[in-house]
Motif scaffolding. Structure first.
Motif, PDB file in Angstrom:
ATOM      1  N   ASP A 175       1.004  -0.860  -0.248  1.00 28.80           N
ATOM      2  CA  ASP A 175      -0.077   0.108  -0.221  1.00 28.80           C
ATOM      3  C   ASP A 175       0.481   1.237  -0.582  1.00 28.80           C
ATOM      4  N   ALA A 176       2.256   1.127   0.593  1.00 29.08           N
ATOM      5  CA  ALA A 176       2.691   2.514   0.916  1.00 29.08           C
ATOM      6  C   ALA A 176       3.574   2.601  -0.704  1.00 29.08           C
ATOM      7  N   LEU A 177       3.629   1.545  -1.615  1.00 32.22           N
ATOM      8  CA  LEU A 177       4.216   1.785  -2.305  1.00 32.22           C
ATOM      9  C   LEU A 177       3.795   2.102  -3.964  1.00 32.22           C
ATOM     10  N   ALA A 178       2.216   1.855  -3.720  1.00 31.11           N
ATOM     11  CA  ALA A 178       1.331   1.891  -4.605  1.00 31.11           C
ATOM     12  C   ALA A 178       0.915   3.830  -4.802  1.00 31.11           C
ATOM     13  N   PRO A 179       1.458   4.368  -4.209  1.00 28.51           N
ATOM     14  CA  PRO A 179       1.282   6.172  -4.448  1.00 28.51           C
ATOM     15  C   PRO A 179       2.562   6.462  -4.933  1.00 28.51           C
ATOM     16  N   ILE A 180       3.465   6.239  -4.425  1.00 27.07           N
ATOM     17  CA  ILE A 180       5.055   6.384  -5.678  1.00 27.07           C
ATOM     18  C   ILE A 180       4.453   5.537  -7.079  1.00 27.07           C
ATOM     19  N   PHE A 181       4.435   4.728  -6.876  1.00 28.88           N
ATOM     20  CA  PHE A 181       4.209   4.322  -8.820  1.00 28.88           C
ATOM     21  C   PHE A 181       3.492   4.642  -9.893  1.00 28.88           C
ATOM     22  N   LYS A 182       2.144   5.146  -8.695  1.00 30.27           N
ATOM     23  CA  LYS A 182       0.752   5.777  -9.195  1.00 30.27           C
ATOM     24  C   LYS A 182       1.108   7.086  -9.854  1.00 30.27           C
ATOM     25  N   ALA A 183       2.720   7.834  -9.115  1.00 33.69           N
ATOM     26  CA  ALA A 183       2.360   9.202  -9.140  1.00 33.69           C
ATOM     27  C   ALA A 183       4.185   9.585  -9.985  1.00 33.69           C
ATOM     28  N   SER A 184       5.107   8.700  -9.888  1.00 32.05           N
ATOM     29  CA  SER A 184       5.321   8.789 -11.404  1.00 32.05           C
ATOM     30  C   SER A 184       5.530   7.684 -12.273  1.00 32.05           C
ATOM     31  N   GLY A 185       3.961   6.938 -12.392  1.00 27.15           N
ATOM     32  CA  GLY A 185       3.390   6.633 -13.580  1.00 27.15           C
ATOM     33  C   GLY A 185       2.734   7.604 -15.368  1.00 27.15           C
ATOM     34  N   ASP A 186       4.229   8.643 -15.319  1.00 29.77           N
ATOM     35  CA  ASP A 186       3.349   8.920 -16.154  1.00 29.77           C
ATOM     36  C   ASP A 186       4.689  10.215 -16.872  1.00 29.77           C
ATOM     37  N   PRO A 187       4.585   9.879 -18.464  1.00 31.27           N
ATOM     38  CA  PRO A 187       5.644  10.563 -18.797  1.00 31.27           C
ATOM     39  C   PRO A 187       6.580  11.674 -18.146  1.00 31.27           C
ATOM     40  N   LEU A 188       5.245  12.805 -18.503  1.00 25.30           N
ATOM     41  CA  LEU A 188       5.853  13.869 -18.202  1.00 25.30           C
ATOM     42  C   LEU A 188       6.548  14.219 -17.092  1.00 25.30           C
ATOM     43  N   ARG A 189       6.040  13.538 -15.650  1.00 22.46           N
ATOM     44  CA  ARG A 189       6.358  13.820 -14.585  1.00 22.46           C
ATOM     45  C   ARG A 189       7.857  12.727 -14.525  1.00 22.46           C
ATOM     46  N   LEU A 190       7.834  11.837 -15.596  1.00 25.43           N
ATOM     47  CA  LEU A 190       9.167  11.157 -14.920  1.00 25.43           C
ATOM     48  C   LEU A 190      10.622  12.403 -16.344  1.00 25.43           C
ATOM     49  N   GLU A 191      10.288  12.790 -16.749  1.00 25.36           N
ATOM     50  CA  GLU A 191      10.704  13.662 -17.657  1.00 25.36           C
ATOM     51  C   GLU A 191      11.180  14.942 -16.210  1.00 25.36           C
ATOM     52  N   ILE A 192      10.276  15.281 -15.367  1.00 28.04           N
ATOM     53  CA  ILE A 192      10.178  16.906 -14.555  1.00 28.04           C
ATOM     54  C   ILE A 192      11.218  15.624 -13.391  1.00 28.04           C
ATOM     55  N   LEU A 193      11.073  14.165 -13.454  1.00 29.24           N
ATOM     56  CA  LEU A 193      12.617  14.180 -12.526  1.00 29.24           C
ATOM     57  C   LEU A 193      14.076  14.049 -12.829  1.00 29.24           C
ATOM     58  N   ARG A 194      13.466  13.530 -14.409  1.00 34.32           N
ATOM     59  CA  ARG A 194      14.376  14.284 -15.237  1.00 34.32           C
ATOM     60  C   ARG A 194      15.169  14.548 -15.279  1.00 34.32           C
ATOM     61  N   VAL A 195      14.854  15.832 -15.427  1.00 36.35           N
ATOM     62  CA  VAL A 195      15.255  17.007 -15.090  1.00 36.35           C
ATOM     63  C   VAL A 195      15.649  18.128 -14.329  1.00 36.35           C
ATOM     64  N   LEU A 196      14.561  17.697 -12.868  1.00 35.06           N
ATOM     65  CA  LEU A 196      14.920  17.671 -11.522  1.00 35.06           C
ATOM     66  C   LEU A 196      16.446  17.168 -10.723  1.00 35.06           C
ATOM     67  N   ARG A 197      17.332  16.064 -11.717  1.00 33.32           N
ATOM     68  CA  ARG A 197      18.937  15.345 -11.763  1.00 33.32           C
ATOM     69  C   ARG A 197      19.587  16.057 -10.443  1.00 33.32           C
ATOM     70  N   ARG A 198      19.972  17.411 -10.751  1.00 31.05           N
ATOM     71  CA  ARG A 198      20.962  18.386 -10.420  1.00 31.05           C
ATOM     72  C   ARG A 198      20.177  19.608 -10.022  1.00 31.05           C
ATOM     73  N   ASP A 199      19.549  20.020 -11.129  1.00 30.74           N
ATOM     74  CA  ASP A 199      18.888  21.575 -10.703  1.00 30.74           C
ATOM     75  C   ASP A 199      18.086  21.317  -9.984  1.00 30.74           C
ATOM     76  N   THR A 200      17.255  22.356  -9.571  1.00 28.65           N
ATOM     77  CA  THR A 200      16.096  22.975  -8.487  1.00 28.65           C
ATOM     78  C   THR A 200      15.498  24.317  -9.533  1.00 28.65           C
ATOM     79  N   PHE A 201      14.013  24.107 -10.127  1.00 29.94           N
ATOM     80  CA  PHE A 201      13.905  24.905 -10.474  1.00 29.94           C
ATOM     81  C   PHE A 201      12.309  25.630 -10.047  1.00 29.94           C
ATOM     82  N   GLY A 202      12.010  26.614 -10.197  1.00 30.84           N
ATOM     83  CA  GLY A 202      10.366  26.906  -9.744  1.00 30.84           C
ATOM     84  C   GLY A 202       9.496  26.962 -10.461  1.00 30.84           C
ATOM     85  N   VAL A 203       7.961  26.714 -10.022  1.00 32.72           N
ATOM     86  CA  VAL A 203       6.808  26.142 -11.318  1.00 32.72           C
ATOM     87  C   VAL A 203       7.043  26.611 -12.243  1.00 32.72           C
TER      88      VAL A 203
END
Length: 330
Positions: free
Chosen positions: A12-40
């Motif tokens: 149950d604890a893992l489900a929200p993580i996979f649900k939140a990351s199960g989107d190409p756009l969100r994975l791209e957001i995680l990718r660009v935040l590898r080292r940088d910090t960005f505002g909204v």
């Protein structure tokens, strides 16, 4: 009532993580935040979408533990979480997601937009120093008097230089050149690098007044020296990181510019909430968590060494850190 009704099972604890990351756009957001910090707003610009839509994605990812907000004055920036426990299943899963998405190459159009945002930040910083070069020392000492962080930094470098066979040093962002006499005495050759012509002019006067014949003043950024093929035993950045567009990249460039056994010495502000520093001192960032510097160093394959924290009466705190290209000499 079941005493465990409010406790989540591991699945149950893992489900929200996979649900939140199960989107190409969100994975791209995680990718660009590898080292940088960005505002909204910056993320909306990067992905060409409305701020409301971006805010929704960020909220979902934050709730799942994939991102954490970082307040920079009145603005909210987002970064990957600094504290992940390897023994905790959810944190282990999040780390695995980061490691996997980082293997994907960053799309060319995203890199171009990131470069554009960094250029905007750099322009903002340069414009400030062009306007306020004459008041540089006065502005900086609103936060921290030079001697309060320069002397501990100098003492750390002296201690290391006497034990190492060092001959070359680079100072990134020398400002008026107040720290150059220290480096000039310890090293046969010193390079001072700044992208502000106005500040380099002031550093030139310092070199003339102090008769620093072994200091080479260079206008440009770290890429300028990388293109020249320069290499140094020591790289130092005094109160510079909070002025640069991408602090994490400074660690990567410092590592690339250092000889094996070299050391990167940083003095900078710890994270704070005094937003007036942006307008009055040209700061792009309101300091840094020590864990941020450690994480950026690790990404650059640098080993954290000695650290010192200096509390100031005005509420600021300065951190003096060293990072080695190989393990430091005992």
């Amino acid at each position: 009532m079941n005493a465990h009704a409010d406790e989540l099972s591991p699945v149950d604890a893992l489900a929200p993580i996979f649900k939140a990351s199960g989107d190409p756009l969100r994975l791209e957001i995680l990718r660009v935040l590898r080292r940088d910090t960005f505002g909204v707003l910056e993320l909306s610009q990067l992905f060409d979408m409305r701020q409301s839509g971006m805010s929704h994605h960020l909220k979902v990812m934050h709730k799942a533990g994939l991102l954490e907000p970082q307040r920079e004055g009145n603005a909210i920036f987002y970064r990957r979480p600094l504290h992940l426990d390897s023994d905790k299943l959810t944190d282990h899963t999040i780390r695995q997601i980061f490691e996997t998405v980082d293997r994907a190459p960053l799309a060319a159009h995203l890199q171009e937009r990131i470069d554009a945002i960094r250029a905007q930040r750099a322009d903002q910083s340069q414009a400030f120093f062009a306007r306020h070069a004459e008041q540089f020392r006065e502005q900086q000492e609103l936060i921290a008097a030079f001697d309060l962080y320069a002397e501990p930094t100098a003492e750390l470098i002296r201690k290391r230089a006497h034990r190492q066979n060092w001959s070359t040093a680079l100072e990134i962002g020398p400002g008026e050149g107040a720290f150059l006499p220290v480096l000039s005495k310890l090293f046969a050759q010193v390079v001072a690098l700044d992208n502000s012509r106005d500040m380099l002019a002031k550093a030139t006067h310092t070199c003339i007044d102090e008769r620093l014949a072994n200091v080479d003043l260079v206008e440009g950024v770290t890429d300028t020296l990388l293109a020249r093929g320069d290499a140094f035993d020591l790289v130092v950045a005094n109160m510079v990181l909070h002025h640069v567009p991408s602090p994490a990249d400074i660690f990567l460039d410092a590592a690339a510019l250092m000889n094996n056994g070299g050391c990167f010495v940083v003095s900078d502000l710890c994270s704070h909430d005094q937003d007036w520093a942006k307008e009055n001192c040209g700061d792009l960032w309101l300091g840094f968590e020590p864990e941020e510097l450690t994480s950026w160093a690790a990404d650059a394959n640098l080993v954290a060494g000695e650290q010192l924290f200096i509390g100031l009466r005005n509420g600021f705190q300065v951190q003096v850190r060293e990072f080695w290209k190989t393990a430091p000499m005992s």
